[in-house]
Design a protein around this motif. Structure first.
Motif, PDB file in Angstrom:
ATOM      1  N   ASN A 400       5.370   8.069 -15.092  1.00 28.84           N
ATOM      2  CA  ASN A 400       4.719   6.734 -14.747  1.00 28.84           C
ATOM      3  C   ASN A 400       4.252   5.558 -15.470  1.00 28.84           C
ATOM      4  OD1 ASN A 400       6.004   7.104 -12.244  1.00 28.84           O
ATOM      5  ND2 ASN A 400       3.872   7.084 -11.277  1.00 28.84           N
ATOM      6  N   ILE A 401       4.411   4.498 -15.366  1.00 29.61           N
ATOM      7  CA  ILE A 401       3.924   3.451 -16.859  1.00 29.61           C
ATOM      8  C   ILE A 401       2.454   3.078 -16.224  1.00 29.61           C
ATOM      9  CG2 ILE A 401       3.441   1.106 -17.545  1.00 29.61           C
ATOM     10  CD1 ILE A 401       7.085   0.787 -17.430  1.00 29.61           C
ATOM     11  N   THR A 402       1.756   2.936 -17.427  1.00 28.26           N
ATOM     12  CA  THR A 402       0.027   2.670 -16.998  1.00 28.26           C
ATOM     13  C   THR A 402       0.196   1.481 -17.561  1.00 28.26           C
ATOM     14  OG1 THR A 402      -0.505   5.040 -16.731  1.00 28.26           O
ATOM     15  CG2 THR A 402      -1.981   3.264 -16.836  1.00 28.26           C
ATOM     16  N   ILE A 403      -0.728   0.021 -16.885  1.00 30.55           N
ATOM     17  CA  ILE A 403      -0.619  -0.804 -17.347  1.00 30.55           C
ATOM     18  C   ILE A 403      -2.566  -0.869 -17.844  1.00 30.55           C
ATOM     19  CG2 ILE A 403      -0.074  -3.643 -17.320  1.00 30.55           C
ATOM     20  CD1 ILE A 403       2.135  -2.402 -16.261  1.00 30.55           C
ATOM     21  N   PRO A 404      -3.641  -1.523 -18.597  1.00 27.77           N
ATOM     22  CA  PRO A 404      -4.512  -1.716 -18.554  1.00 27.77           C
ATOM     23  C   PRO A 404      -4.622  -2.810 -18.006  1.00 27.77           C
ATOM     24  CG  PRO A 404      -4.401  -0.973 -21.010  1.00 27.77           C
ATOM     25  CD  PRO A 404      -2.899  -1.526 -19.702  1.00 27.77           C
ATOM     26  N   PHE A 405      -5.780  -3.608 -16.500  1.00 33.92           N
ATOM     27  CA  PHE A 405      -5.613  -4.574 -16.548  1.00 33.92           C
ATOM     28  C   PHE A 405      -6.842  -5.672 -16.596  1.00 33.92           C
ATOM     29  CE2 PHE A 405      -4.802  -7.446 -12.612  1.00 33.92           C
ATOM     30  CZ  PHE A 405      -3.450  -8.649 -13.082  1.00 33.92           C
ATOM     31  N   HIS A 406      -6.583  -6.918 -15.818  1.00 31.70           N
ATOM     32  CA  HIS A 406      -8.238  -7.332 -15.971  1.00 31.70           C
ATOM     33  C   HIS A 406      -7.705  -8.323 -15.584  1.00 31.70           C
ATOM     34  CE1 HIS A 406     -12.501  -9.346 -16.343  1.00 31.70           C
ATOM     35  NE2 HIS A 406     -12.380  -8.058 -16.927  1.00 31.70           N
ATOM     36  N   ALA A 426      -4.219  -5.935  -3.591  1.00 31.17           N
ATOM     37  CA  ALA A 426      -2.857  -6.403  -3.174  1.00 31.17           C
ATOM     38  C   ALA A 426      -2.320  -5.609  -4.320  1.00 31.17           C
ATOM     39  CB  ALA A 426      -3.074  -8.279  -4.611  1.00 31.17           C
ATOM     40  N   LEU A 427      -2.357  -5.191  -5.566  1.00 33.81           N
ATOM     41  CA  LEU A 427      -2.253  -4.650  -6.136  1.00 33.81           C
ATOM     42  C   LEU A 427      -1.736  -3.171  -4.835  1.00 33.81           C
ATOM     43  CD1 LEU A 427      -2.997  -5.085 -10.134  1.00 33.81           C
ATOM     44  CD2 LEU A 427      -0.874  -5.344  -8.759  1.00 33.81           C
ATOM     45  N   ARG A 428      -2.349  -2.185  -4.883  1.00 36.06           N
ATOM     46  CA  ARG A 428      -2.884  -1.330  -3.701  1.00 36.06           C
ATOM     47  C   ARG A 428      -2.075  -1.639  -2.666  1.00 36.06           C
ATOM     48  NH1 ARG A 428      -8.604  -0.637  -4.727  1.00 36.06           N
ATOM     49  NH2 ARG A 428      -8.813   0.916  -6.517  1.00 36.06           N
ATOM     50  N   SER A 429      -1.744  -2.555  -1.960  1.00 35.49           N
ATOM     51  CA  SER A 429      -0.923  -2.776  -0.718  1.00 35.49           C
ATOM     52  C   SER A 429       0.872  -2.647  -1.011  1.00 35.49           C
ATOM     53  CB  SER A 429      -1.271  -4.375  -0.004  1.00 35.49           C
ATOM     54  OG  SER A 429      -0.350  -5.011  -0.465  1.00 35.49           O
ATOM     55  N   LEU A 430       0.848  -2.429  -2.602  1.00 29.72           N
ATOM     56  CA  LEU A 430       1.876  -2.647  -2.981  1.00 29.72           C
ATOM     57  C   LEU A 430       2.252  -0.734  -3.862  1.00 29.72           C
ATOM     58  CD1 LEU A 430       2.888  -6.235  -4.407  1.00 29.72           C
ATOM     59  CD2 LEU A 430       4.120  -5.154  -2.557  1.00 29.72           C
ATOM     60  N   PHE A 432       1.032   0.213  -5.363  1.00 30.32           N
ATOM     61  CA  PHE A 432       0.129   0.657  -7.046  1.00 30.32           C
ATOM     62  C   PHE A 432      -1.046   1.373  -6.824  1.00 30.32           C
ATOM     63  CE2 PHE A 432       3.126  -3.452  -7.702  1.00 30.32           C
ATOM     64  CZ  PHE A 432       3.503  -2.792  -9.152  1.00 30.32           C
ATOM     65  N   ALA A 433      -1.042   2.640  -7.991  1.00 29.24           N
ATOM     66  CA  ALA A 433      -2.574   3.225  -8.198  1.00 29.24           C
ATOM     67  C   ALA A 433      -3.252   2.309  -9.241  1.00 29.24           C
ATOM     68  CB  ALA A 433      -2.020   4.763  -8.444  1.00 29.24           C
ATOM     69  N   VAL A 434      -4.486   1.905  -8.419  1.00 29.94           N
ATOM     70  CA  VAL A 434      -5.724   0.973  -9.016  1.00 29.94           C
ATOM     71  C   VAL A 434      -7.034   1.778  -9.299  1.00 29.94           C
ATOM     72  CG1 VAL A 434      -7.019  -0.916  -9.411  1.00 29.94           C
ATOM     73  CG2 VAL A 434      -4.512  -1.107  -8.528  1.00 29.94           C
ATOM     74  N   GLU A 435      -6.903   2.158 -10.913  1.00 30.99           N
ATOM     75  CA  GLU A 435      -8.477   3.281 -10.893  1.00 30.99           C
ATOM     76  C   GLU A 435      -9.113   1.874 -11.806  1.00 30.99           C
ATOM     77  OE1 GLU A 435      -8.533   6.345 -13.937  1.00 30.99           O
ATOM     78  OE2 GLU A 435      -6.647   7.254 -13.366  1.00 30.99           O
ATOM     79  N   GLY A 441     -15.331  -5.100 -14.957  1.00 32.68           N
ATOM     80  CA  GLY A 441     -14.042  -5.426 -13.977  1.00 32.68           C
ATOM     81  C   GLY A 441     -12.571  -4.906 -14.640  1.00 32.68           C
ATOM     82  N   SER A 442     -12.471  -4.321 -15.219  1.00 29.59           N
ATOM     83  CA  SER A 442     -11.104  -4.141 -15.995  1.00 29.59           C
ATOM     84  C   SER A 442     -10.430  -2.768 -15.157  1.00 29.59           C
ATOM     85  CB  SER A 442     -11.321  -3.681 -17.473  1.00 29.59           C
ATOM     86  OG  SER A 442     -11.425  -2.394 -17.017  1.00 29.59           O
ATOM     87  N   MET A 443      -9.282  -2.767 -15.132  1.00 32.64           N
ATOM     88  CA  MET A 443      -8.699  -1.521 -14.272  1.00 32.64           C
ATOM     89  C   MET A 443      -7.286  -0.766 -14.739  1.00 32.64           C
ATOM     90  SD  MET A 443      -7.713  -3.890 -11.237  1.00 32.64           S
ATOM     91  CE  MET A 443      -8.510  -5.302 -10.973  1.00 32.64           C
ATOM     92  N   LEU A 444      -7.434   0.202 -14.760  1.00 28.72           N
ATOM     93  CA  LEU A 444      -6.336   0.742 -15.128  1.00 28.72           C
ATOM     94  C   LEU A 444      -5.087   1.042 -13.344  1.00 28.72           C
ATOM     95  CD1 LEU A 444      -5.086   1.182 -17.551  1.00 28.72           C
ATOM     96  CD2 LEU A 444      -5.524   4.367 -17.492  1.00 28.72           C
ATOM     97  N   VAL A 445      -3.783   0.314 -14.250  1.00 26.18           N
ATOM     98  CA  VAL A 445      -2.871   0.495 -13.483  1.00 26.18           C
ATOM     99  C   VAL A 445      -1.652   1.078 -12.950  1.00 26.18           C
ATOM    100  CG1 VAL A 445      -1.534  -1.750 -11.266  1.00 26.18           C
ATOM    101  CG2 VAL A 445      -3.513  -2.065 -12.123  1.00 26.18           C
ATOM    102  N   THR A 446      -0.971   2.206 -12.337  1.00 28.23           N
ATOM    103  CA  THR A 446       0.008   2.767 -12.392  1.00 28.23           C
ATOM    104  C   THR A 446       0.879   2.476 -11.558  1.00 28.23           C
ATOM    105  OG1 THR A 446      -1.913   4.698 -12.628  1.00 28.23           O
ATOM    106  CG2 THR A 446       0.607   5.855 -12.426  1.00 28.23           C
ATOM    107  N   VAL A 447       2.340   2.299 -12.318  1.00 25.65           N
ATOM    108  CA  VAL A 447       2.933   1.411 -11.764  1.00 25.65           C
ATOM    109  C   VAL A 447       4.339   2.073 -11.007  1.00 25.65           C
ATOM    110  CG1 VAL A 447       4.746   0.445 -11.852  1.00 25.65           C
ATOM    111  CG2 VAL A 447       3.444  -0.300 -13.086  1.00 25.65           C
TER     112      VAL A 447
END
Ligand SMILES: [Zn+2]
Lengths: 854, 341
Positions: A400-406, A426-430, A432-435, A441-447
């Motif tokens: 799975n792709i992981t995107i660093p996000f802010h 918002a991302l979790r509702s779709l 997406f796994a969010v750390e 305030g940054s997060m690591l999002v797994t698609v």
């Protein structure tokens, strides 16, 4: 994608009606094409009483009970009903489509004297299957008075969202929209027997690059038959027909989860060994639709040891097809390379529900889920026994792709701030796994695996913006840095040209730049005259030195083409594709539009012709557009797109106050001079010339003096004239017509700013000069001599009369000019006038052998 | 004698009142003031028979009367001339409802007019107006716009090919986004009007050639709110001050996030009608923030620069504005159509 409303509701809870849901979809970026209401006024009902209609051999009068109220009388001709049956009843107002596609509305009627207050429905009338043998008998435990009414939301899903081609995929979006939970269908698998699938079947995948995952199961002892109502109903609403229980289950799971499946008849697969490989040259396969397909090595097949069984991801073959005798199923669920499937399906001209999904990408993670779901339903609905275990080839599960996000990325693009919590929610509702990192305030999002379209931060911003609603992107007056103001653009220049032409009374036309060779060559009589189509645009091909040649030819043709009635296609130059410097299309829609124009004149004549047919007999038209000149020997791969003006004139000036007058050459000339004047172009001249397009005596080159050169040189900017009657006739134009074509880039090169000249305080002196000259001496030349003979003192030279006839020798004509002289420094005396007139007389005699009449 | 003069004067004045035309006036002058046979002259001729003492008084009086009569005749003359001029002018009366003389009025094609109006709006917002080639390379029309070979988005735009896979007729005005950014450094603001081509079957709302206007704005601070603001200004100016604008999420390979732009239907004012398929909204184009990959393709650093792009269909807007229901009218060029704009 058709989404049945009630089916969707099985996977997600929300309390909006179909229209409101559609509105939500629209604003979330799912494009709604329509909301269709089906089976309105159809309810379940029981036949309480049945007796033949008197005098009819097959009609029965029934008493129908809908659960409450009085019994209804319905006359029915179907043979398969009996008292106590529960059936679908269409009440008055219900609508059906008959085989001819017409809408039928159920009404209260009398049939052979018996009252009928509705209609009992067959599976075909409900669109469930082609079965029209009898009324659809529902299971005995069906509750009465239940409405079958449902709604279908038609969505136009874009190709990048392959995950939305399933009810569960739509339900996932719906859940996010309503803050609700997705309920995946529960898969309960009970395998039966001791023999493992490994002993019953084998799998070899020789094309892992095209087939990331392949899974298969065997289901034994299935009972073939029809599908239950609910299943057939859902398929029908989603746009598929019910065929048999096994095929219906594969389709159902495809619609539900988005995973296409294929069921082979186990006993028809040689050695029960599935082999995935590329096709060999010359291989063929008869597909399910009965067509023999020729396969090529870029296509991937599912084969057995004897040969091809199916075109992978596109369509199964006839040889291993499920039939009513089938008892054992070899069930396939795979994932394929989208590009390969698209190419194969395009090449075969074959699109199926499966291929259209694979083209958009089917998540490999879905394969096993789909396989198991279908196996489960085959066990539940067709009494199948699922053989323990499954076959699988899954070479390299994609991580799975992981995107660093802010969250600040949202403000960067959207222009309003979003908190990290909002973004994460918002991302979790779709799914997406969010750390979250609470420090910065940054997060690591797994698609999630099914969202192949999400690759970077901007994609996440869009998902968040969709969840929060695009209404939050409120407009603000655009600030930010602007570039330096633009200097005059061609856009503005062309506007000036259009305004000028409009002021000259011309109506603008916009024609297709796509044309064809025949229409273009209709302007010519000889292929070697092609340069005549490019006058003013390209010098290398320009006919300056060909003038004589063209002239000679025109004369010849004048003789050979005396009778217009003899004109036919043969006189239009033969086709030589290389002859025209044109841009040609390799995949034109029609032979009428297979190349880009190299001149605007043929389209102008076609437009004039069409307008004459419409009854518009007087026309002043212009077009400003490009012509596209291919430069075959140039390093430049793109053609020269030359801005060009074409003017067309035909018909009459007609008015109650003046006598009717036909437009002529000089009306056209007036338009051109007006345009040149608008640009303050100095030294535009009209030179008599000949062109096969035009009347041999009524054609002029438009030339402008080249300012830069030492010696006087003229640049050709275009051509004008009266269209040759033979050429006009080819376009269906039988009245005198004038055309002009000008290269706008060249014309504009010569634009100047006006220079003020002081207005003299001294009165002007006027002299009339009548000149008798050879008829071949151009009026312009005479005027030029008169002008220059007066030097600085000449203010204007105006022609006021032309005369031939008595007193003028044959071959000569008299031209009378009014000449105005004026000095900046002094009063001109009569003797000055006499002197100037003398000068003119002398120069005319010397230069043009012309005589001034006393 | 003085009595005679008084009587003469009264008679002459009375007669003058009934003079109606220039001819009658001349006659009157002759009768009373004529040098030969004028009544006053006649009386004055009798002056020699008058005693010398009275002669001076009577002579003075006669001159006074002469002047008075001449003055009155002058006044009368003015009145008569005025009246005569008026009747002469009345005789020249024309029928003002006769048709005008021919002063050929020309017409700009509704497509040109719409393009000029739209571009003019953006010109006011500081946009440059740029035109690009219609015959394009695959790179500019697709690849640089984040539509690589085999991208499904290529299927959405059926392409006319000149050299398969290499040279094509542009399917959109978007390749100019790349051309502009390649040629200039930010800030960039430009609109690109022009013809585009699709290899599609034509019908009442589809043509194989139509016109688009592309917009592009890139700098270090432009966001989607600026995009919406610009499009709102555009829609208000084009469709009227009460026009509302709506953004819907959408997908374009070269923008992220992407938005479809709807405006309130100006036929029904948003209440719902056939034109807007009873939704109250009409789609006018696509838009979004320039995709970071597109920025990278032109060597713009997406961490420093951001901006938006949009594209609107000219025919569609012209059809909405003028209530035209058939797109093919634009290329038919029937004068009866062209004359209406
Ligand atoms: Zn409307």
């Amino acid at each position: 994608m058709k989404v049945p409303y009630h089916w969707l509701k099985e996977y997600v809870s929300f309390d909006s009606g179909p229209e409101e849901l559609a509105e939500k979809f629209t604003m979330a970026g799912l494009e709604v094409e329509s909301v269709e209401h089906v089976w309105d006024s159809i309810i379940t009902a029981r036949i309480n009483h049945l007796e033949p209609v008197k005098g009819s051999s097959h009609l029965n009068a029934t008493k129908i009970f809908t659960g409450n109220g009085r019994e209804l009388s319905v006359v029915c001709g179907a043979p398969n009903i009996k008292e106590g049956d529960i059936v679908p009843l269409a009440l008055p107002g219900a609508q059906f489509f008959n085989d001819a596609g017409e809408t039928l509305t159920i009404q209260v009627t009398k049939k052979m004297g018996a009252l009928s207050e509705g209609m009992l429905c067959s599976p075909r009338e409900l669109g469930l299957s082609s079965d029209h043998e009898g009324i659809y008998i529902l299971p005995a435990d069906t509750p009465l008075g239940v409405s079958l009414a449902d709604a279908v939301i038609h969505l136009d899903i874009k190709a990048h969202r392959g995950d939305l081609f399933s009810i569960v995929g739509i339900a996932r979006e719906t859940a996010a929209l309503f803050g609700s939970q997705l309920r995946q269908p529960e898969i309960k698998l009970s395998e039966k027997g001791k023999t493992s699938i490994k002993k019953m079947a084998a799998l070899t995948v020789d094309a892992e690059d095209i087939c990331p995952r392949f899974t298969a199961r065997v289901i034994r002892n299935i009972k073939m038959g029809k599908s239950p109502l609910w299943l057939a109903q859902r398929l029908a609403l989603a746009g598929m027909r019910s065929i048999n229980i096994i095929v219906d289950i594969t389709n159902y799971v495809m619609l539900e989860l988005g995973q296409p499946l294929h069921a082979f008849d186990y006993d028809k697969v040689a050695n029960h060994h599935l082999i995935v490989r590329r096709a060999e040259p010359g291989e063929t396969l008869c597909t399910l639709d009965g067509a023999m397909r020729e396969l090529t090595p870029d296509m991937v097949l599912v084969c057995d040891e004897a040969g091809p069984l199916s075109v992978a991801g596109v369509m199964g073959g006839a040889s291993s097809e499920i039939s009513s005798e089938t008892t054992q199923i070899l069930l396939e669920a795979a994932s394929w390379n989208p590009v390969n499937i698209r190419k194969t399906s395009t090449k075969l001209g074959l699109r199926s529900e499966a291929s259209s999904r694979y083209e958009k990408g089917v998540d490999p993670e879905l394969a096993l889920q789909g396989l198991n779901r279908a196996a489960q339903l085959m066990a539940e609905l067709a009494d199948g026994e699922i053989v323990p275990g499954y076959l699988e080839s899954y070479s390299q599960p994609a991580p799975n792709i992981t995107i660093p996000f802010h969250a600040s990325a949202c403000e960067w693009l959207l222009g309003y701030s979003v908190t990290p919590e909002e973004a994460a929610a918002a991302l979790r509702s779709l799914e997406f796994a969010v750390e979250q990192n609470s420090d910065d305030g940054s997060m690591l999002v797994t698609v999630p695996s099914w969202r192949g379209d999400v690759l970077e931060s901007a994609d996440l911003v869009e998902e968040i913006a969709r969840e929060l609603g695009y209404d939050r992107i409120t407009g603000k007056y655009p600030t930010g840095d602007a570039p330096e103001p633009q200097t005059t653009s061609w856009f503005d220049i062309q506007y000036q040209f259009r305004r000028r032409l409009q002021q000259c009374g011309c109506a603008e036309i916009v024609t297709y730049p796509l044309t064809n060779q025949r229409s273009t060559l209709q302007l010519l009589t000889d292929e070697s005259d092609i340069a005549q189509l490019l006058v003013g645009a390209i010098d290398e091909l320009a006919p300056a030195e060909n003038d004589k040649k063209a002239g000679g030819k025109a004369k010849q043709k004048k003789q050979s083409a005396k009778h217009i009635s003899e004109m036919d296609e043969q006189t239009i130059p033969p086709l030589d594709p290389g002859a025209l410097p044109a841009v040609r299309l390799v995949n034109a829609v029609s032979a009428k539009m297979d190349m880009l124009r190299i001149t605007l004149m043929n389209a102008m004549l076609e437009t004039i012709s069409a307008n004459l047919r419409y009854g518009n007999t007087s026309l002043r038209l212009f077009e400003i557009g490009r012509r596209y000149i291919a430069l075959p020997n140039s390093a430049q791969r793109l053609p020269d797109e030359r801005r060009t003006l074409c003017v067309g004139l035909t018909g009459y000036i007609e008015n109650w106050a003046e006598p009717r007058r036909e437009y002529d050459f000089f009306d056209m000339k007036a338009i051109i001079e007006n345009i040149a004047e608008g640009l303050h172009v100095a030294n535009l001249r009209f030179t008599q010339t000949q062109s096969p397009i035009f009347h041999p005596g009524r054609c002029a080159l438009l030339e402008i003096e080249d300012g830069g050169a030492k010696e006087t040189r003229y640049q050709t900017i275009g051509v004008m004239g009266e269209v040759h009657p033979i050429i006009a006739e080819r376009f269906g134009v039988t009245q005198r017509t004038y055309l002009c074509e000008i290269d706008l880039t060249r014309l504009y090169l010569h634009n100047t700013s006006p220079r003020f000249q002081s207005i003299s305080r001294f009165p002007a002196l006027t002299r009339d000069i009548a000149v008798v000259a050879d008829i071949s001496v151009p009026a312009q030349a005479i005027a030029d001599v008169i002008r220059s003979s007066g030097g600085d003192l000449t203010r204007s030279v105006t022609l006021f009369d032309i005369y031939t006839g008595d007193q003028i020798p044959n071959g000569k004509r008299s031209l009378a000019f009014t000449v105005e002289y004026q000095s900046q420094e002094r009063n001109l005396s009569d003797s000055d006038g006499d002197f100037l007139r003398e000068q003119a007389t002398h120069e005319l005699k010397k230069q043009l052998n012309a005589v001034v009449r006393e | 004698m003085l009595d005679l003069l008084r009587i003469l004067k009264d008679r002459a004045v009375k007669a003058l009142h009934s003079v109606e035309t220039s001819a009658e006036l001349a006659q009157w002058q002759n009768t009373y003031l004529g040098r030969q046979d004028g009544e006053l002259t006649k009386i004055l001729r009798g002056l020699k028979d008058v005693p010398a003492t009275e002669r001076k008084t009577i002579g003075q009086r006669a001159n006074e009367i002469k002047n008075e009569l001449e003055e009155q005749a002058e006044l009368r003359k003015k009145t008569i001339e005025e009246r005569e001029l008026i009747s002469a002018l009345i005789a020249e009366r024309i029928d003002v409802t006769l048709p005008a003389r021919t002063l050929n009025s020309g017409y700009m094609h509704p497509i040109s007019q719409t393009i000029y109006e739209i571009c003019g709006i953006f010109q006011k917002l500081g946009f440059h107006i740029i035109e690009g080639p219609e015959v394009e390379t695959d790179y500019y029309n697709f690849q640089a716009l984040n539509i690589p070979q085999d991208h499904p988005a290529r299927d959405m735009q059926d392409t006319f090919w000149v050299e398969p896979g290499q040279i094509l007729l542009r399917t959109q005005t978007s390749p100019n986004q790349i051309r502009i950014m390649e040629q200039t450094k930010p800030p960039v603001r430009a609109v690109v009007p022009g013809k585009v081509y699709r290899n599609e079957a034509t019908d009442a709302t589809h043509e194989a050639m139509f016109h688009q206007i592309e917009g592009l704005a890139v700098d270090s601070s432009t966001t989607m709110r600026d995009l919406r603001g610009a499009l709102e200004a555009f829609a208000r100016e084009l469709f009227g001050p009460h026009t509302k604008t709506r953004f819907r999420p959408s997908y374009f390979p070269f923008t992220e996030p992407s938005a479809e732009v709807d405006v309130t239907c100006n036929v029904c004012g948003g209440k719902g009608c056939r034109v807007c398929k009873f939704s109250g909204w009409v789609e006018i184009g696509g838009s979004g923030m320039v995709h970071p990959q597109v920025l990278r393709n032109v060597q713009y650093d997406p961490a420093i620069y951001r901006g938006y792009a949009f594209g609107v269909g000219v025919e569609r807007i012209a059809m909405m504005r003028y209530g035209i229901n058939e797109i093919r009218l634009f290329s038919q060029n029937d004068l009866r159509f062209l004359r209406q704009f």
